[in-house]
Design a protein around this motif. Structure first.
Motif, PDB file in Angstrom:
ATOM      1  N   TYR A  76       0.830  -1.202   0.000  1.00 53.29           N
ATOM      2  CA  TYR A  76       0.000   0.000   0.000  1.00 53.29           C
ATOM      3  C   TYR A  76       0.866   1.254   0.000  1.00 53.29           C
ATOM      4  O   TYR A  76       0.630   2.193  -0.770  1.00 53.29           O
ATOM      5  CB  TYR A  76      -0.917  -0.032   1.226  1.00 53.29           C
ATOM      6  CG  TYR A  76      -1.930   1.079   1.270  1.00 53.29           C
ATOM      7  CD1 TYR A  76      -3.120   0.975   0.561  1.00 53.29           C
ATOM      8  CD2 TYR A  76      -1.707   2.233   2.020  1.00 53.29           C
ATOM      9  CE1 TYR A  76      -4.063   1.970   0.603  1.00 53.29           C
ATOM     10  CE2 TYR A  76      -2.648   3.238   2.066  1.00 53.29           C
ATOM     11  CZ  TYR A  76      -3.826   3.108   1.356  1.00 53.29           C
ATOM     12  OH  TYR A  76      -4.752   4.111   1.389  1.00 53.29           O
ATOM     13  N   ARG A  80       1.109   4.015  -2.992  1.00 51.81           N
ATOM     14  CA  ARG A  80       0.807   5.432  -2.711  1.00 51.81           C
ATOM     15  C   ARG A  80       1.941   6.327  -3.209  1.00 51.81           C
ATOM     16  O   ARG A  80       1.707   7.375  -3.794  1.00 51.81           O
ATOM     17  CB  ARG A  80       0.616   5.661  -1.209  1.00 51.81           C
ATOM     18  CG  ARG A  80      -0.724   5.299  -0.707  1.00 51.81           C
ATOM     19  CD  ARG A  80      -1.687   6.443  -0.988  1.00 51.81           C
ATOM     20  NE  ARG A  80      -2.984   6.038  -0.515  1.00 51.81           N
ATOM     21  CZ  ARG A  80      -4.103   6.174  -1.188  1.00 51.81           C
ATOM     22  NH1 ARG A  80      -4.108   6.726  -2.360  1.00 51.81           N
ATOM     23  NH2 ARG A  80      -5.235   5.777  -0.688  1.00 51.81           N
ATOM     24  N   ARG A  84       1.508   9.096  -6.207  1.00 47.66           N
ATOM     25  CA  ARG A  84       1.669  10.518  -5.843  1.00 47.66           C
ATOM     26  C   ARG A  84       2.956  11.136  -6.383  1.00 47.66           C
ATOM     27  O   ARG A  84       3.209  12.317  -6.177  1.00 47.66           O
ATOM     28  CB  ARG A  84       1.623  10.663  -4.325  1.00 47.66           C
ATOM     29  CG  ARG A  84       0.251  10.351  -3.804  1.00 47.66           C
ATOM     30  CD  ARG A  84       0.148  10.523  -2.350  1.00 47.66           C
ATOM     31  NE  ARG A  84      -1.223  10.202  -1.937  1.00 47.66           N
ATOM     32  CZ  ARG A  84      -1.706  10.454  -0.762  1.00 47.66           C
ATOM     33  NH1 ARG A  84      -0.956  11.028   0.140  1.00 47.66           N
ATOM     34  NH2 ARG A  84      -2.934  10.137  -0.468  1.00 47.66           N
ATOM     35  N   ASP A 100      -5.507   3.264  -7.115  1.00 42.46           N
ATOM     36  CA  ASP A 100      -6.063   3.659  -5.815  1.00 42.46           C
ATOM     37  C   ASP A 100      -7.164   2.708  -5.377  1.00 42.46           C
ATOM     38  O   ASP A 100      -7.219   2.281  -4.221  1.00 42.46           O
ATOM     39  CB  ASP A 100      -6.614   5.090  -5.866  1.00 42.46           C
ATOM     40  CG  ASP A 100      -5.514   6.128  -5.785  1.00 42.46           C
ATOM     41  OD1 ASP A 100      -4.446   5.823  -5.225  1.00 42.46           O
ATOM     42  OD2 ASP A 100      -5.742   7.258  -6.271  1.00 42.46           O
TER      43      ASP A 100
END
Length: 117
Positions: A76, A80, A84, A100
């Motif tokens: 996870y 992320r 990002r 996501d």
């Protein structure tokens, strides 16, 4: 003065442990049995009763639960960071949204798996 009297539940014939069972096994079989009982967190009586009833066993290993959560947390976190990152803007918005969604779905599934009783 308060009196706390506990009321006992009257149990039916399902708790009639008037029969005993003696089982002979090798040391290897006994160790395997102890390992299974440890995974299910049942004592020998409950374990054999579940076997006889044909119940499904669900192992409850704290080490396995911790490993699942740790590995999913790493995945996870990495996803992320990828979504990002400034170069992620070069990806189309649908791809980032799918990533996501999949990350959230993985976390949800691990939570449900760990919460099973």
């Amino acid at each position: 003065m308060r009196h706390n009297k506990k009321t006992r539940k009257v149990r039916g014939s399902t708790r009639d442990y008037s029969r005993n069972l003696s089982v002979r096994m090798t040391e290897e079989q006994y160790q395997r049995l102890r390992q299974y009982m440890k995974l299910t967190r049942l004592n020998s009586t409950a374990y054999f009763c579940c076997l006889i009833r044909g119940d499904n066993f669900r192992g409850r290993s704290p080490k396995l639960n911790h490993a699942l959560h740790a590995s999913v947390n790493m995945i996870y976190s990495n996803m992320r960071q990828i979504t990002r990152h400034r170069y992620a803007k070069d990806l189309d918005a649908k791809t980032v949204a799918k990533l996501d969604f999949l990350m959230d779905k993985i976390c949800e599934e691990i939570y449900l798996l760990a919460a099973q009783k």
